[in-house]
Motif scaffolding. Structure first.
Motif, short mmCIF file in Angstrom:
data_model
loop_
_atom_site.label_atom_id
_atom_site.label_comp_id
_atom_site.label_asym_id
_atom_site.label_seq_id
_atom_site.Cartn_x
_atom_site.Cartn_y
_atom_site.Cartn_z
N LEU A 1 22.25 56.68 -16.78
CA LEU A 1 21.04 56.94 -17.55
C LEU A 1 20.63 55.73 -18.38
N GLY A 2 20.60 54.57 -17.77
CA GLY A 2 20.09 53.40 -18.46
C GLY A 2 20.81 52.13 -18.08
N SER A 3 20.31 51.46 -17.04
CA SER A 3 20.83 50.18 -16.59
C SER A 3 19.69 49.41 -15.95
N ALA A 4 19.85 48.10 -15.85
CA ALA A 4 18.86 47.30 -15.14
C ALA A 4 18.74 47.82 -13.71
N PRO A 5 17.53 48.10 -13.24
CA PRO A 5 17.40 48.76 -11.92
C PRO A 5 18.03 48.00 -10.77
N ALA A 6 17.90 46.68 -10.73
CA ALA A 6 18.49 45.93 -9.62
C ALA A 6 20.01 46.03 -9.66
N ALA A 7 20.59 45.96 -10.87
CA ALA A 7 22.04 46.00 -10.99
C ALA A 7 22.59 47.37 -10.61
N ILE A 8 21.97 48.44 -11.09
CA ILE A 8 22.51 49.76 -10.79
C ILE A 8 22.22 50.14 -9.34
N ALA B 1 22.44 46.43 -24.99
CA ALA B 1 21.54 46.74 -23.87
C ALA B 1 21.44 45.54 -22.94
N PRO B 2 21.90 45.66 -21.69
CA PRO B 2 21.85 44.52 -20.77
C PRO B 2 20.41 44.08 -20.51
N GLU B 3 20.27 42.81 -20.16
CA GLU B 3 18.96 42.30 -19.80
C GLU B 3 18.36 43.13 -18.67
N GLY B 4 17.12 43.55 -18.83
CA GLY B 4 16.44 44.33 -17.81
C GLY B 4 16.69 45.82 -17.87
N SER B 5 17.45 46.28 -18.88
CA SER B 5 17.82 47.70 -18.91
C SER B 5 16.80 48.57 -19.65
N PHE B 6 15.71 47.99 -20.11
CA PHE B 6 14.64 48.79 -20.72
C PHE B 6 13.29 48.19 -20.36
N ARG B 7 12.27 49.06 -20.38
CA ARG B 7 10.89 48.64 -20.18
C ARG B 7 10.07 49.16 -21.35
N GLU B 8 9.34 48.29 -22.02
CA GLU B 8 8.50 48.70 -23.14
C GLU B 8 7.14 49.16 -22.60
N ILE B 9 6.79 50.38 -22.93
CA ILE B 9 5.60 51.04 -22.38
C ILE B 9 4.54 51.14 -23.47
N ALA B 10 3.39 50.51 -23.21
CA ALA B 10 2.31 50.51 -24.20
C ALA B 10 1.20 51.49 -23.87
N LEU C 1 12.71 53.81 -20.45
CA LEU C 1 11.31 53.61 -20.80
C LEU C 1 11.17 53.91 -22.29
N THR C 2 10.65 52.95 -23.03
CA THR C 2 10.60 53.07 -24.49
C THR C 2 9.30 52.50 -25.00
N PRO C 3 8.82 52.94 -26.17
CA PRO C 3 7.63 52.31 -26.74
C PRO C 3 7.88 50.84 -27.07
N VAL C 4 6.84 50.08 -27.27
CA VAL C 4 6.98 48.68 -27.67
C VAL C 4 7.76 48.63 -28.99
N GLY C 5 8.88 47.91 -28.98
CA GLY C 5 9.74 47.83 -30.15
C GLY C 5 10.67 49.00 -30.34
N GLY C 6 10.70 49.94 -29.37
CA GLY C 6 11.53 51.13 -29.49
C GLY C 6 12.95 50.92 -29.03
N TYR C 7 13.78 51.91 -29.33
CA TYR C 7 15.19 51.93 -28.92
C TYR C 7 15.29 51.93 -27.41
N PRO C 8 16.20 51.15 -26.79
CA PRO C 8 17.21 50.28 -27.37
C PRO C 8 16.82 48.80 -27.30
N SER C 9 15.54 48.49 -27.47
CA SER C 9 15.10 47.11 -27.28
C SER C 9 15.73 46.13 -28.26
N ASP C 10 16.22 46.63 -29.40
CA ASP C 10 16.83 45.75 -30.39
C ASP C 10 18.35 45.83 -30.40
N ARG C 11 18.94 46.46 -29.39
CA ARG C 11 20.39 46.66 -29.36
C ARG C 11 21.07 45.55 -28.54
N SER C 12 22.10 44.96 -29.13
CA SER C 12 22.80 43.86 -28.45
C SER C 12 23.54 44.35 -27.21
#
Length: 311
Positions: free
Chosen positions: A45-52, A84-93, A71-82
């Motif tokens: 339930l949350g990994s970079a799509p290519a990796a998973i 969270a692997p690169e590519g594991s979230f998309r900010e949706i505006a 899928l998270t709002p711009v600036g939403g969780y977990p975009s600021d979490r160390s």
């Protein structure tokens, strides 16, 4: 003759395979010290799509389903979490970015969509955009699972069409009326053992009442969150029992998967204890134990029942 069910292991409905060593999940048959093999399927339930997608294409001895990126709002969780692997979230505006993200996850092989709605860690989707994401996901045949955290967030999700909560609500005690309404509309993934103190007490109380109202409970651990065993987690199982999810209800929450030639267990019917799984010999005369293959005779006789009716 031994009464029971032949299964291929259980399902963990909340893992993050980029944050653990997925190879350990593939232990074929297990002993007391390593229960990894008791799982037959996981839902990431949350990994970079290519990796998973690469892990799922060459799985570690068990089936792997996944959501792809949060899928998270711009600036939403977990975009600021160390963590969270690169590519594991998309900010949706807006609706356009939601459409693109859902299509991307579908193309990668996702079977669900994961959204983040954590008001304690940043902005959350408004009702209109969240419903838009749900409608887009529905059009692609993908149910939406939500990380709902913060006052009122869990209560919003069934009203907006979300199909499951990634965590039992733990930030506030839901009223009995709210629990009753949730029980008929949405599934809860347990993840009780990750909590301590007040959050654990709140989650246990919420889940106890949700289960008593007939709500659908799914075993999940949030594997990758802290130091957890890679495999069936005895602390999570015990927490489910503490919340009243026992016996056949516990087995239903674990969702047994179909046995395969390489992964066949007997779940004895006597008390439906998931840790009583016994490895069965390979149909062609071998059985795997702790990663080694041994000659074997015939399988021990078993009276097969549906896992959901095992006692």
């Amino acid at each position: 003759m031994t009464n029971g069910s032949v299964i291929g292991g259980f399902t963990d409905h909340h893992v993050h395979l980029q944050l653990v060593d997925p190879a350990r999940l593939g232990t074929a048959f297990v002993g007391v010290a390593d229960r990894g093999g008791l799982l037959g399927r996981v839902l990431d339930l949350g990994s970079a799509p290519a990796a998973i997608a690469a892990i799922a294409a060459d799985p570690p001895g068990i089936a792997v389903s996944f959501a792809g990126a949060f899928l998270t709002p711009v600036g939403g969780y977990p975009s600021d979490r160390s963590w969270a692997p690169e590519g594991s979230f998309r900010e949706i505006a807006d609706a356009d970015s939601a459409e693109a993200a859902v299509a991307e996850m579908k193309a990668a092989g996702a079977s669900v969509i994961k959204i983040a709605s954590n008001s304690t860690a940043g902005p959350v989707f408004g009702d209109d955009l969240l419903q838009t994401i749900v409608r887009i996901a529905d059009r692609h045949g993908l149910p939406v699972v939500a990380h709902a955290e913060g006052p009122g967030e869990a209560q919003r999700m069934p009203r907006l069409g979300v199909r499951a909560l990634a965590h039992t609500p733990f930030t506030e005690r839901l009223s009995d009326a709210e629990v009753s309404a949730q029980a008929g509309r949405i599934a809860w993934i347990s993840t009780l053992a990750i909590h301590e103190g007040d959050a654990r007490g709140i989650a246990l109380d919420n889940l106890r009442r949700f289960h008593a109202h007939g709500g659908t409970v799914r075993y999940g651990t949030d594997l990758g969150n802290g130091d957890q065993p890679v495999g069936l987690n005895p602390d999570e199982v015990e927490a489910l029992r503490e919340a009243g999810v026992r016996g056949a209800a516990l087995i239903r929450a674990l969702v047994p998967v179909a046995a395969t030639a390489e992964r066949r267990y007997l779940l004895p019917a006597r008390d439906a204890d998931p840790f009583d799984l016994e490895p069965l010999p390979h149909p062609h005369g071998t059985t795997r134990t702790h990663g080694r293959t041994h000659a074997s005779g015939s399988t021990r006789p078993a009276h097969l029942t549906s896992p959901e009716t095992a006692r």
